[in-house]
Structures are given as structure tokens and as C-alpha cells.
Design a protein around this motif. Structure first.
Motif, short mmCIF file in Angstrom:
data_model
loop_
_atom_site.label_atom_id
_atom_site.label_comp_id
_atom_site.label_asym_id
_atom_site.label_seq_id
_atom_site.Cartn_x
_atom_site.Cartn_y
_atom_site.Cartn_z
N ASP A 172 0.76 -1.22 0.12
CA ASP A 172 0.17 0.15 0.02
C ASP A 172 1.01 1.17 0.06
OD1 ASP A 172 -2.70 -1.18 0.38
OD2 ASP A 172 -1.90 -2.15 2.08
N GLY A 173 2.11 1.09 0.76
CA GLY A 173 2.80 2.42 0.78
C GLY A 173 4.21 1.85 1.20
N VAL A 174 5.21 2.89 1.11
CA VAL A 174 6.48 2.87 1.25
C VAL A 174 7.19 4.14 2.05
CG1 VAL A 174 6.92 1.31 -0.72
CG2 VAL A 174 7.32 3.77 -0.92
N SER A 175 8.07 4.07 2.95
CA SER A 175 8.68 4.80 3.65
C SER A 175 10.17 4.87 2.79
CB SER A 175 9.13 4.48 5.30
OG SER A 175 8.01 4.81 5.89
N ILE A 176 10.24 6.01 2.41
CA ILE A 176 11.87 6.18 1.82
C ILE A 176 12.60 6.73 2.92
CG2 ILE A 176 13.02 7.46 -0.08
CD1 ILE A 176 10.72 5.37 -0.99
N CYS A 177 13.83 5.91 3.25
CA CYS A 177 14.85 6.07 4.05
C CYS A 177 16.05 6.22 3.59
CB CYS A 177 14.44 5.30 5.36
SG CYS A 177 12.72 5.24 6.16
N THR A 178 16.41 6.33 2.61
CA THR A 178 17.60 6.33 1.76
C THR A 178 18.39 7.53 2.31
OG1 THR A 178 17.10 7.38 -0.23
CG2 THR A 178 16.54 5.20 -0.11
N PRO A 179 19.75 7.87 1.76
CA PRO A 179 20.38 8.86 2.00
C PRO A 179 19.74 9.96 0.95
CG PRO A 179 22.00 7.18 1.73
CD PRO A 179 20.70 6.46 1.57
N ASN A 180 19.92 11.39 1.14
CA ASN A 180 18.91 12.19 0.66
C ASN A 180 19.29 12.07 -1.19
OD1 ASN A 180 18.87 13.30 3.01
ND2 ASN A 180 20.32 14.92 2.79
N VAL A 181 20.37 11.58 -1.47
CA VAL A 181 20.37 11.67 -2.96
C VAL A 181 19.59 10.83 -3.68
CG1 VAL A 181 22.33 9.88 -2.96
CG2 VAL A 181 22.38 11.72 -4.83
N ALA A 182 19.02 9.66 -2.92
CA ALA A 182 18.52 8.85 -3.61
C ALA A 182 16.81 8.84 -3.52
CB ALA A 182 18.82 7.33 -3.08
N HIS A 183 16.30 9.85 -2.63
CA HIS A 183 14.97 10.21 -2.46
C HIS A 183 14.14 10.44 -3.53
CE1 HIS A 183 15.41 12.20 2.09
NE2 HIS A 183 16.08 10.80 1.99
N TYR A 184 14.74 10.92 -4.56
CA TYR A 184 14.22 11.27 -5.90
C TYR A 184 13.77 10.20 -6.76
CZ TYR A 184 14.17 12.15 -10.96
OH TYR A 184 13.70 11.82 -12.25
N GLN A 185 14.76 9.29 -6.90
CA GLN A 185 14.37 8.07 -8.04
C GLN A 185 13.60 7.07 -7.35
OE1 GLN A 185 15.68 8.09 -11.13
NE2 GLN A 185 14.04 6.65 -11.20
N ASP B 171 9.97 6.10 -8.51
CA ASP B 171 9.85 4.55 -8.86
C ASP B 171 8.36 4.03 -8.21
OD1 ASP B 171 11.80 4.72 -10.66
OD2 ASP B 171 13.45 3.72 -9.31
N ALA B 172 8.33 4.46 -6.85
CA ALA B 172 7.28 3.76 -5.81
C ALA B 172 6.06 4.54 -6.52
CB ALA B 172 7.72 4.26 -4.62
N LEU B 173 5.96 5.58 -6.77
CA LEU B 173 4.79 6.39 -7.18
C LEU B 173 4.11 5.54 -8.56
CD1 LEU B 173 5.61 9.98 -6.24
CD2 LEU B 173 3.76 8.59 -5.11
N ARG B 174 5.09 5.48 -9.51
CA ARG B 174 4.85 4.92 -10.66
C ARG B 174 4.56 3.48 -10.58
NH1 ARG B 174 9.92 8.02 -14.00
NH2 ARG B 174 8.52 9.72 -14.32
N ALA B 175 4.86 2.82 -9.38
CA ALA B 175 4.57 1.45 -9.26
C ALA B 175 3.28 1.29 -8.31
CB ALA B 175 5.45 0.65 -8.51
N HIS C 285 1.69 4.52 -2.38
CA HIS C 285 1.61 5.74 -1.82
C HIS C 285 3.37 5.85 -1.03
CE1 HIS C 285 -2.36 6.35 -2.14
NE2 HIS C 285 -2.90 5.21 -1.70
N VAL C 286 3.57 7.11 -0.77
CA VAL C 286 4.87 7.51 -0.42
C VAL C 286 5.21 8.47 0.73
CG1 VAL C 286 7.11 8.49 -1.08
CG2 VAL C 286 6.00 6.93 -2.68
N LEU C 287 5.75 7.95 1.57
CA LEU C 287 6.30 8.81 2.81
C LEU C 287 7.76 8.88 2.68
CD1 LEU C 287 6.12 10.65 5.39
CD2 LEU C 287 6.07 8.22 6.48
N GLU D 239 0.07 12.79 -11.39
CA GLU D 239 -0.20 11.76 -12.38
C GLU D 239 -0.67 10.36 -12.28
OE1 GLU D 239 3.65 11.72 -14.62
OE2 GLU D 239 3.45 13.77 -15.46
N THR D 240 0.07 9.90 -11.23
CA THR D 240 -0.39 8.54 -10.50
C THR D 240 -1.61 8.64 -9.71
OG1 THR D 240 1.14 8.63 -8.87
CG2 THR D 240 1.83 7.73 -11.07
N GLY D 241 -2.00 9.68 -8.95
CA GLY D 241 -3.04 9.67 -8.23
C GLY D 241 -2.44 8.98 -6.84
N LYS D 242 -1.26 8.87 -6.40
CA LYS D 242 -0.89 8.49 -5.41
C LYS D 242 -0.30 9.50 -4.60
CE LYS D 242 -1.87 4.26 -6.40
NZ LYS D 242 -3.13 3.45 -5.42
N MET D 243 -0.19 9.18 -3.34
CA MET D 243 -0.03 10.55 -2.15
C MET D 243 1.68 10.41 -2.16
SD MET D 243 -0.64 9.86 1.93
CE MET D 243 -1.71 8.52 1.64
#
Length: 364
Positions: A69-82, A86-90, A93-95, A116-120
Motif C-alpha cells: 500500500d505504501g513505502v517509507s523512503i529512508c535512503t540517503p538524500n541523494v536517492a530520495h528522488y528516484q 519509482d514507488a509512485l509509478r509502481a 503511496h510514499v512517505l 499523474e499517478t494519483g498516489k500520495m
């Protein structure tokens, strides 16, 4: 009965542990998977956190193939974007942890992908859940200050520099700005209704971080440990922003809102470790209103709510509830893109040594 929410965690460093512990406290949440690019690190995290049912991956894209249903993005800052895109396109929902991204262009694409994806797309600014922070917004939005024309915010640690991924530009993108500065900006901008930034004139330095006398990893330190900027906002507002990881001073001053009818002065609460005082990543210490009453210059103290609110838990819980209830993002990327625009503008301005314009697409 609330829907059981399946969550994935991308990145398994220190902040991922904080996310996992809060999710584990929620009986209606299952941590289904963890991903980390470092071989074996995700599995170690799963074992250490007692996530016996969770799968471990080295490629976050494999994690995103699961029914989540959702993912927490807890990577180093440089990887937040990709990872966020990727998660939204999959269809997840993203935190995403702060800062939202490394560049403004990345933040814009993240918001556009969410639309575009309608995901948060929600951004992890837990200080918003502090009752004192809510009180500041309530006061500013009440109109008691009249027209607000000047705001001073920021904060400074006398000596509170992190290490590791935080101090390497290739991984963090920025230093004190991205780590604690974004919180100060959010406190002020959220209270004001998030006006659009127009121009930025900034200065930055890293005299402490690059000095072995003050930092054990001085040879790897290539981000700013101090920054200051004058930011022009729409509506005739000016924001004076300053932030520091280290300095020979106990404070860079309180947060101020100056209005035509009254002024508001806000100070952060003192922390158990004095090295980390003076920064807006925690609890409010005092709130004072400066105004005239019957021709007399008066100072009135607002009650600062005492509480035991776990603001990090509330951040995670609000994300889960938004998924369950089909609500918009609790802290929407469409707001925080303006926060990121200021950080991006400061980096550009400091590098060029002059004021720069901020350009955002229509509607952002």
C-alpha cells in the motif's frame, strides 16, 4: 475495521529503524519488505528488527513489485528522488524523509508524478505534530498580527555536526540546510500558508566541518555547516533565514513574525544535550506576543502546551490513516516543493555570490 496496511521500507539506516519501530507499534500495519542497495544490509535489518515475515531486497524495484500500500523512503538524500518516483509509478503511496530531494527539478518531478499517478507523496516533517507548533500557526493565521511583512527563522547549534552520509555532498546534496534548516523553513512557511518564494540571496560556509579541531571527518566534509539568506516571498513578505550546525555562539536568535498590528517571538525548548539547542526540530519553549493595549506597549505570553506527544509516531500514523481513509497526503509534496525551492535557491545563490530568481511551474 480499518484496512490492514502493507508497508515497504527503502533504505535500512538509522532513520529506517525509527520508521520500523513506529510501524511495529501499529496492529493494523505489516512491514512486508525492506530494501537496501548494500548487499546483506536489508536482511540484517530485518533480522535485527524482528521482522520475521518481511522479505529483504538489494534492489528497491524488486520490493516495488510486491503488493504494497505504501513505502517509507529512508535512503540517503541523494536517492530520495528516484526511489520516490519509482514507488509512485509502481502504484504505491510514499512517505519520504526530509529533505524532499536534492534539487528543485527533482522535487517538481516528484510532485508531478504524484499528480499523474494519483498516489500520495507525503514528506516527513514531524515537528508539525508538536502542539506548540500548531499553536504558532493558529496565532499567525488568526489575523492578530495584522499584515505580516517580515519573518526571521532558522536556528543554530553551538556544536552539533553529524557525520557519515550527512557531510558528503554526493550523498546528502547539502548539509545543515537539508538536515535541520528545512524544519525551520517549514515552521515559518506553514504558519504563513506557504507563500511562493520569488528570490534568494544567500551566503554559506563550512569553517567548522572542514577543521580537524572540530570534526573527526574533516577530510570528507564538503557541505555547508552555516548558511544565511534573505528570501523574498509573494505578498510583500521578506524571510530572514539562518542555520548552523556549529558556531562560537549560543543562539542565532528566536523566530520572529512582525506584523502591522503585533509581533510574535518564539523560542525553541532547551534539549537534554545543550549541543543541540536552538534548532526547530523539537519542542517549542516560549511564545510571546508584542502589541499595544490602550496605547501601552505590552508583551503577553501564550501558554505553550505541555504534552507527551510522540511526534515521530504521529507522522507515521497520519500517513497510515491517510492510506486507510483515502485522504490527501498529510504533509503534501506540493507544499514542500516550495521549501525545496528555497534550499535549491540558497545553494545556487551562494555558489554564484549573488541573488537568484526562483522559478516554479504554474500551480506549484
Amino acid at each position: 475495521m480499518s484496512k490492514r496496511v502493507r508497508i515497504g521500507i527503502i533504505g535500512s539506516g538509522g532513520i529506517a529503524g525509527a520508521h520500523a519501530r513506529k510501524y511495529k507499534d501499529m496492529p493494523d500495519v505489516e512491514i512486508a519488505a525492506v530494501a537496501d542497495i548494500v548487499p546483506g544490509k536489508a536482511q540484517d535489518f530485518v533480522n535485527r528488527m524482528g521482522l520475521s515475515e518481511a522479505k529483504a531486497f538489494e534492489d528497491h524495484r524488486k520490493l516495488l513489485e510486491l503488493d504494497l500500500d505504501g513505502v517509507s523512503i529512508c535512503t540517503p538524500n541523494v536517492a530520495h528522488y528516484q526511489t520516490s518516483v519509482d514507488a509512485l509509478r509502481a502504484g504505491k503511496h510514499v512517505l519520504v524523509e526530509k529533505p524532499m530531494s536534492v534539487t528543485l527539478e527533482q522535487a517538481i518531478e516528484m510532485v508531478q508524478t504524484s499528480d499523474e499517478t494519483g498516489k500520495m507523496l507525503s514528506v516527513g516533517f514531524q515537528p508539525r505534530y508538536d502542539p506548540g507548533m500548531k499553536e504558532i500557526k493558529r496565532i499567525v493565521q488568526s489575523g492578530i498580527l495584522g499584515k505580516v511583512y517580515y519573518v526571521q527563522t532558522g536556528g543554530g547549534r553551538r556544536r552539533g555536526m553529524p557525520g557519515g552520509t550527512f557531510i558528503r555532498k554526493e550523498l546528502a546534496g547539502a548539509g545543515a540546510l537539508a538536515d535541520i534548516g528545512c524544519y525551520s523553513l517549514d515552521m515559518a512557511l506553514h504558519s504563513l500558508g506557504y507563500p511562493k518564494p520569488l528570490t534568494v540571496s544567500a551566503y554559506m560556509s563550512n569553517y567548522f566541518g572542514t577543521n580537524p579541531k572540530y570534526h573527526a571527518e574533516a577530510d570528507k566534509f564538503d557541505v555547508e555547516d552555516f548558511g544565511v539568506a534573505l528570501i523574498r516571498l509573494e505578498g510583500g513578505l521578506v524571510l530572514n533565514f539562518k542555520i548552523s550546525w556549529a558556531m562560537h555562539m549560543d543562539s542565532l536568535g528566536p523566530t520572529l513574525f512582525l506584523g502591522t498590528e503585533a509581533g510574535l517571538k518564539v523560542a525553541p525548548a532547551e534539549k537534554a544535550d545543550p549541543r543541540y539547542n536552538g534548532v526547530w526540530d523539537g519542542v517549542v519553549g516560549s511564545i510571546s506576543l508584542f502589541h499595544d493595549v490602550l496605547g501601552k506597549q505590552t508583551e503577553s505570553a501564550f501558554h505553550v502546551p505541555k504534552h507527551n506527544v510522540d511526534i515521530f509516531y504521529e507522522k507515521i500514523r497520519d500517513f497510515v490513516k491517510a492510506i486507510q481513509e483515502g485522504r490527501p497526503a498529510p504533509i503534501p509534496g506540493s507544499q514542500i516543493v516550495r521549501n525545496q525551492a528555497i534550499i535549491d535557491g540558497m545553494l545556487r545563490s551562494a555558489a554564484l555570490g549573488k541573488e537568484v530568481d526562483i522559478h516554479l511551474p504554474d500551480g506549484m
